[in-house]
Design an enzyme around this catalytic site. Structure first.
Site, short mmCIF file in Angstrom:
data_model
loop_
_atom_site.label_atom_id
_atom_site.label_comp_id
_atom_site.label_asym_id
_atom_site.label_seq_id
_atom_site.Cartn_x
_atom_site.Cartn_y
_atom_site.Cartn_z
CE LYS A 1 -4.14 -2.92 -9.27
NZ LYS A 1 -4.11 -2.18 -7.98
CD GLN B 1 -7.21 -1.06 -6.01
OE1 GLN B 1 -6.34 -1.93 -6.41
NE2 GLN B 1 -6.99 -0.08 -6.69
CG ASP C 1 -0.42 -3.22 -3.83
OD1 ASP C 1 -0.24 -3.13 -4.88
OD2 ASP C 1 -1.51 -3.52 -3.42
N1 GUN Z 1 -4.74 2.39 -5.25
C1 GUN Z 1 -4.22 3.01 -6.11
N2 GUN Z 1 -3.16 2.44 -6.53
C2 GUN Z 1 -2.96 1.03 -5.97
C3 GUN Z 1 -2.04 0.17 -6.05
O1 GUN Z 1 -0.98 0.33 -6.70
N3 GUN Z 1 -2.20 -0.81 -5.11
C4 GUN Z 1 -3.43 -0.75 -4.44
N4 GUN Z 1 -3.52 -2.07 -3.64
N5 GUN Z 1 -4.16 0.04 -4.07
C5 GUN Z 1 -3.98 1.12 -5.05
#
Ligand code: GUN
Length: 295
Positions: free
Chosen positions: A53, A97, A120
């Site tokens: 990311k 995350q 998110d």
């Molecule tokens: N863990 C798995 N997918 C995601 C996501 O799209 N965002 C976040 N913050 N954590 C995740």
């Protein structure tokens, strides 16, 4: 029928190009979009995702903040950092995350992020706005990316039966909300199946669009899919493979080879939905910067 492949990498590259242009426009007004990312603990998959990311954000010209906390970090420490980022006008998008360690309450953490910076789309304000039909609310990146893929292949879900397998807050639930909304590339009739669904195959065989996000490797097999279905595989699973250089390979939740014989379109794993998730995160972050700058 042998399915056409939906190239998530190529579609994501297009999204990222358009985000880069948005970033350049913001730069001209003196704004550098900034994504702040927090990783708590040592989960190896999370470390990989967070790294991807951040690299992707760098590549489109965004600033990134990388906050790593040890597995024993307290909820108060996490909340204090979020308060700082919420108040900082130089931070436009915030991502924590998931999953978080057991001593931390995920809901409390998600609720602490300012909804305007919740790229998110997990804050209950954004979830509520989205499920009540607001197309401007931040959408969770994975289901938003699936919708962009459908647009790209010219598949209009209107009036079609979409079956979603999985009811997670990250994918299944928001996917159902997005596909059943009024508006372009939506208006589907949606069924959400899950681990307690009786006779899953009888439900999935009704699907004209099948989205699978259950985290069980290759669990959707050809006998569960009808001819001509559009199949979107959100799963990413490591399975042991002594013949592979790393001793494992990645497979989806769909048994790709056999289902591809029946589907009209199908996403591969890797190179399908995964790259779209990151591209949509960048898109949400650019949107957040644009809105906060105009606020
Ligand atoms: N863990 C798995 N997918 C995601 C996501 O799209 N965002 C976040 N913050 N954590 C995740």
């Amino acid at each position: 029928m042998s399915a056409q492949i939906i190239d998530g990498k190529a579609i994501a590259a297009e999204v990222r190009r358009s985000v880069r242009e948005q970033v350049e426009l913001l730069n001209e007004s003196g704004i550098q979009p900034c994504l702040a990312v927090m990783l708590v603990g040592e989960n190896p998959a999370s470390r990989v995702y967070v790294g991807m990311k951040q690299r992707a954000a760098d590549e489109v010209g965004m600033r990134t903040i990388d906050k790593r906390l040890p597995p024993q970090a307290t909820q108060d420490e996490i909340l204090a950092i979020l308060d700082e980022w919420n108040a900082d006008p130089g931070v436009h998008g915030i991502l924590v995350q998931l999953p978080l360690p057991a001593q931390v309450d995920e809901r409390t953490v998600m609720e602490r992020i300012r909804p305007e910076k919740d790229v998110d789309g997990f804050h209950p304000i954004n979830v509520g706005r989205m499920t009540s039909g607001d197309r401007e609310a931040f959408r969770p990146c994975t289901p938003a990316g699936v919708q962009v893929m459908l647009e790209h292949i010219g598949f209009d879900p209107a009036g079609k039966h979409a079956v979603i397998v999985g009811r997670s807050n990250i994918v299944g639930r928001p996917m159902a909300a997005i596909l059943s909304q009024k508006g372009p590339c939506a208006n589907a009739t949606v069924t959400m199946a899950h681990s307690r669904t009786a006779d899953l195959g009888a439900i999935t065989r009704q699907a004209e669009l099948l989205v699978v996000a259950v985290g069980r490797p290759e669990s959707v097999t050809a006998d569960m899919v009808s001819e001509g279905t559009v199949v979107i595989d959100v799963g990413v699973n490591r399975v042991d493979d002594p013949s592979a250089p790393k001793g494992y390979r990645l497979v989806g939740d769909v048994a790709f080879d056999e289902v591809a014989e029946k589907a009209s379109w199908i996403t591969p794993v890797p190179g399908g939905v995964g790259p779209m998730t990151i591209a949509m995160l960048l898109s949400n972050t650019a949107t957040a910067a644009d809105r906060l700058a105009g606020a």
